[in-house]
Design a protein around this motif. Structure first.
Motif, PDB file in Angstrom:
ATOM      1  N   VAL A  10       0.844  -1.185   0.000  1.00  0.00           N
ATOM      2  CA  VAL A  10       0.000   0.000   0.000  1.00  0.00           C
ATOM      3  C   VAL A  10       0.884   1.241   0.000  1.00  0.00           C
ATOM      4  O   VAL A  10       1.844   1.334   0.759  1.00  0.00           O
ATOM      5  N   CYS A  11       0.557   2.198  -0.864  1.00  0.00           N
ATOM      6  CA  CYS A  11       1.369   3.406  -0.993  1.00  0.00           C
ATOM      7  C   CYS A  11       0.829   4.501  -0.082  1.00  0.00           C
ATOM      8  O   CYS A  11      -0.198   4.358   0.560  1.00  0.00           O
ATOM      9  N   ALA A  12       1.542   5.628  -0.058  1.00  0.00           N
ATOM     10  CA  ALA A  12       1.102   6.770   0.742  1.00  0.00           C
ATOM     11  C   ALA A  12      -0.231   7.294   0.213  1.00  0.00           C
ATOM     12  O   ALA A  12      -0.536   7.206  -0.975  1.00  0.00           O
ATOM     13  N   GLY A  13      -1.039   7.851   1.105  1.00  0.00           N
ATOM     14  CA  GLY A  13      -2.314   8.417   0.694  1.00  0.00           C
ATOM     15  C   GLY A  13      -3.411   7.389   0.497  1.00  0.00           C
ATOM     16  O   GLY A  13      -4.344   7.616  -0.258  1.00  0.00           O
ATOM     17  N   ASN A  14      -3.312   6.258   1.179  1.00  0.00           N
ATOM     18  CA  ASN A  14      -4.332   5.217   1.092  1.00  0.00           C
ATOM     19  C   ASN A  14      -4.513   4.716  -0.340  1.00  0.00           C
ATOM     20  O   ASN A  14      -5.626   4.449  -0.801  1.00  0.00           O
ATOM     21  N   CYS A  15      -3.425   4.616  -1.065  1.00  0.00           N
ATOM     22  CA  CYS A  15      -3.455   4.131  -2.438  1.00  0.00           C
ATOM     23  C   CYS A  15      -2.682   2.817  -2.543  1.00  0.00           C
ATOM     24  O   CYS A  15      -1.873   2.493  -1.675  1.00  0.00           O
ATOM     25  N   ILE A  16      -2.940   2.101  -3.628  1.00  0.00           N
ATOM     26  CA  ILE A  16      -2.210   0.873  -3.900  1.00  0.00           C
ATOM     27  C   ILE A  16      -1.634   0.952  -5.309  1.00  0.00           C
ATOM     28  O   ILE A  16      -2.269   1.495  -6.222  1.00  0.00           O
ATOM     29  N   GLU A  17      -0.420   0.455  -5.448  1.00  0.00           N
ATOM     30  CA  GLU A  17       0.299   0.572  -6.719  1.00  0.00           C
ATOM     31  C   GLU A  17       0.386  -0.786  -7.398  1.00  0.00           C
ATOM     32  O   GLU A  17       0.735  -1.790  -6.778  1.00  0.00           O
ATOM     33  N   CYS A  18       0.051  -0.818  -8.697  1.00  0.00           N
ATOM     34  CA  CYS A  18       0.162  -2.040  -9.462  1.00  0.00           C
ATOM     35  C   CYS A  18       1.647  -2.379  -9.648  1.00  0.00           C
ATOM     36  O   CYS A  18       2.443  -1.524 -10.056  1.00  0.00           O
ATOM     37  N   PRO A  19       2.057  -3.626  -9.374  1.00  0.00           N
ATOM     38  CA  PRO A  19       3.469  -3.981  -9.475  1.00  0.00           C
ATOM     39  C   PRO A  19       3.964  -4.101 -10.920  1.00  0.00           C
ATOM     40  O   PRO A  19       5.174  -4.185 -11.144  1.00  0.00           O
ATOM     41  N   PHE A  20       3.050  -4.084 -11.903  1.00  0.00           N
ATOM     42  CA  PHE A  20       3.427  -4.313 -13.292  1.00  0.00           C
ATOM     43  C   PHE A  20       3.894  -3.026 -13.971  1.00  0.00           C
ATOM     44  O   PHE A  20       5.011  -2.932 -14.486  1.00  0.00           O
ATOM     45  N   HIS A  21       3.049  -1.976 -13.949  1.00  0.00           N
ATOM     46  CA  HIS A  21       3.378  -0.721 -14.631  1.00  0.00           C
ATOM     47  C   HIS A  21       3.401   0.485 -13.702  1.00  0.00           C
ATOM     48  O   HIS A  21       3.667   1.602 -14.148  1.00  0.00           O
ATOM     49  N   GLY A  22       3.103   0.273 -12.407  1.00  0.00           N
ATOM     50  CA  GLY A  22       3.168   1.383 -11.466  1.00  0.00           C
ATOM     51  C   GLY A  22       1.935   2.257 -11.428  1.00  0.00           C
ATOM     52  O   GLY A  22       1.967   3.334 -10.836  1.00  0.00           O
ATOM     53  N   PHE A  25      -3.821   3.470  -7.587  1.00  0.00           N
ATOM     54  CA  PHE A  25      -5.269   3.550  -7.444  1.00  0.00           C
ATOM     55  C   PHE A  25      -5.635   3.942  -6.012  1.00  0.00           C
ATOM     56  O   PHE A  25      -5.001   3.492  -5.055  1.00  0.00           O
ATOM     57  N   ARG A  26      -6.682   4.791  -5.882  1.00  0.00           N
ATOM     58  CA  ARG A  26      -7.185   5.167  -4.559  1.00  0.00           C
ATOM     59  C   ARG A  26      -7.909   4.000  -3.919  1.00  0.00           C
ATOM     60  O   ARG A  26      -8.668   3.281  -4.574  1.00  0.00           O
ATOM     61  N   GLY A  27      -7.690   3.843  -2.611  1.00  0.00           N
ATOM     62  CA  GLY A  27      -8.312   2.726  -1.914  1.00  0.00           C
ATOM     63  C   GLY A  27      -9.787   2.888  -1.676  1.00  0.00           C
ATOM     64  O   GLY A  27     -10.516   1.897  -1.590  1.00  0.00           O
ATOM     65  N   PRO A  42      -6.774   8.522 -17.833  1.00  0.00           N
ATOM     66  CA  PRO A  42      -8.129   8.421 -18.393  1.00  0.00           C
ATOM     67  C   PRO A  42      -9.184   8.341 -17.288  1.00  0.00           C
ATOM     68  O   PRO A  42      -8.972   7.719 -16.244  1.00  0.00           O
ATOM     69  N   ASP A  43     -10.325   8.984 -17.530  1.00  0.00           N
ATOM     70  CA  ASP A  43     -11.404   8.980 -16.535  1.00  0.00           C
ATOM     71  C   ASP A  43     -11.929   7.570 -16.256  1.00  0.00           C
ATOM     72  O   ASP A  43     -12.429   7.296 -15.161  1.00  0.00           O
ATOM     73  N   ILE A  44     -11.818   6.695 -17.248  1.00  0.00           N
ATOM     74  CA  ILE A  44     -12.355   5.346 -17.069  1.00  0.00           C
ATOM     75  C   ILE A  44     -11.364   4.412 -16.381  1.00  0.00           C
ATOM     76  O   ILE A  44     -11.691   3.244 -16.122  1.00  0.00           O
ATOM     77  N   ALA A  45     -10.178   4.905 -16.073  1.00  0.00           N
ATOM     78  CA  ALA A  45      -9.171   4.058 -15.428  1.00  0.00           C
ATOM     79  C   ALA A  45      -9.501   3.903 -13.947  1.00  0.00           C
ATOM     80  O   ALA A  45      -9.306   4.831 -13.149  1.00  0.00           O
ATOM     81  N   LYS A  46     -10.015   2.767 -13.574  1.00  0.00           N
ATOM     82  CA  LYS A  46     -10.349   2.500 -12.180  1.00  0.00           C
ATOM     83  C   LYS A  46     -10.441   0.997 -11.975  1.00  0.00           C
ATOM     84  O   LYS A  46     -10.570   0.225 -12.942  1.00  0.00           O
ATOM     85  N   THR A  47     -10.374   0.583 -10.738  1.00  0.00           N
ATOM     86  CA  THR A  47     -10.545  -0.823 -10.392  1.00  0.00           C
ATOM     87  C   THR A  47     -11.633  -0.914  -9.336  1.00  0.00           C
ATOM     88  O   THR A  47     -11.996   0.097  -8.711  1.00  0.00           O
ATOM     89  N   LYS A  48     -12.169  -2.088  -9.142  1.00  0.00           N
ATOM     90  CA  LYS A  48     -13.280  -2.252  -8.207  1.00  0.00           C
ATOM     91  C   LYS A  48     -12.788  -2.110  -6.768  1.00  0.00           C
ATOM     92  O   LYS A  48     -11.846  -2.796  -6.363  1.00  0.00           O
ATOM     93  N   PRO A  49     -13.402  -1.221  -5.980  1.00  0.00           N
ATOM     94  CA  PRO A  49     -13.034  -1.124  -4.558  1.00  0.00           C
ATOM     95  C   PRO A  49     -13.789  -2.154  -3.726  1.00  0.00           C
ATOM     96  O   PRO A  49     -14.905  -2.552  -4.066  1.00  0.00           O
TER      97      PRO A  49
END
Length: 295
Positions: A10-22, A25-27, A42-49
């Motif tokens: 988990v990164c700073a700011g309650n975010c998580i970083e993808c190990p593949f391309h960096g 994403f907000r938690g 892109p606005d559509i770039a998101k993952t399911k929380p």
């Protein structure tokens, strides 16, 4: 591109970083907030929380087929969260079975004597555990009953169990363990145990679906500071040996929605009626095409 987030941190700011391309994403809502090599996200770039809670040194997340909010939470074990209790060991097993098979074991009290009666040194291979031997006169004894709790704790079922060891039918003093196993929802068990000499402790069990008919089961044993470490490890050793006997059944059976039961199996029907609450209209269903041998 479907890399697993859990291999990174988990990164700073309650975010998580993808190990593949960096990508970061907000938690709280899954929105991508940073792509290190792109000028614009892109606005559509998101993952399911997911709704997540960390409790008893375990991270849980809530899944509901209709995305409803959590209706209950895991129970807190104060000795663990306060740091007073010590972890005495961890085990993990992969099981090929329907998820309902495992918690249903708690209500299937009739299987205890046949499957778990032979002494632990008889091993876990069911072809040999009940064969006559020098040690077959030593057996585990069980007295058990299962029941669901009333509202508002209707998502909890409790197995009250007493374990002891017999030799030639006579109960050995000092072998009694009293257990209250609390099944919390479909996948969490808090097995509180008390030994007549060495005191209390708890075994935590978590069941995680990995893919259809593949489950990961984990166990941790916790106890107070005065519990001897070898007692905690001995309890864990005994537990996972008994589980491996169950696994030989689970890995070689299929779930039957309407099994043939006798009157003495009435707790299984009671458990199945209780367990229905954890399914919903859109719960995933696994279908197999049995019109060919490809399955």
């Amino acid at each position: 591109m479907a890399a697993r987030f859990c291999v990174d941190r988990v990164c700073a700011g309650n975010c998580i970083e993808c190990p593949f391309h960096g990508w970061t994403f907000r938690g709280d809502d899954g929105k991508c907030v940073r792509i290190p090599y792109a000028q614009k996200v892109p606005d559509i770039a998101k993952t399911k929380p997911w709704t997540v809670v960390e409790l008893n040194k375990v991270v849980f997340f809530w899944y509901h087929a209709e995305d409803e909010q959590p209706t209950y939470l895991p129970e807190e074990i104060e000795g663990i969260t306060s740091g007073r209790w010590k972890c005495h060991g961890f085990s993990e097993h992969m099981i090929n079975a329907h998820i309902q098979e495992i918690p249903e074991n708690g209500a299937d009290v009739a299987h205890l004597d046949h499957l778990h009666g032979p002494f632990l040194t008889q091993g876990v291979d069911l072809r040999f555990t009940n064969k006559p031997s020098l040690i077959s006169s030593v057996r585990h004894g069980w007295s058990a009953a299962w029941s669901p709790l009333p509202a508002p704790d209707g998502h909890i079922g409790v197995l009250q169990l007493e374990h002891f060891v017999n030799i030639f039918g006579f109960r050995i003093p000092g072998t009694t363990i009293k257990v209250a196993a609390r099944q919390i929802g479909p996948s969490i068990v808090h097995l509180h145990f008390r030994h007549c000499i060495f005191g209390e402790g708890v075994l935590l069990q978590q069941l995680t679906p990995v893919e259809p008919l593949l489950l990961r089961m984990t166990h941790q044993v916790w106890g107070p500071p005065l519990m001897p470490s070898f007692i905690g490890k001995l309890f864990l050793w005994g537990e996972y040996h008994q589980v491996e006997r169950d696994m030989m059944i689970w890995n070689n059976k299929r779930y039957v929605s309407k099994p043939l039961l006798v009157k003495e199996d009435e707790l299984i029907g009671k458990h199945r009626r209780w367990y229905r609450q954890f399914y919903s209209d859109n719960s995933p269903r696994f279908k197999v095409d049995r019109t060919s041998l490809d399955w």
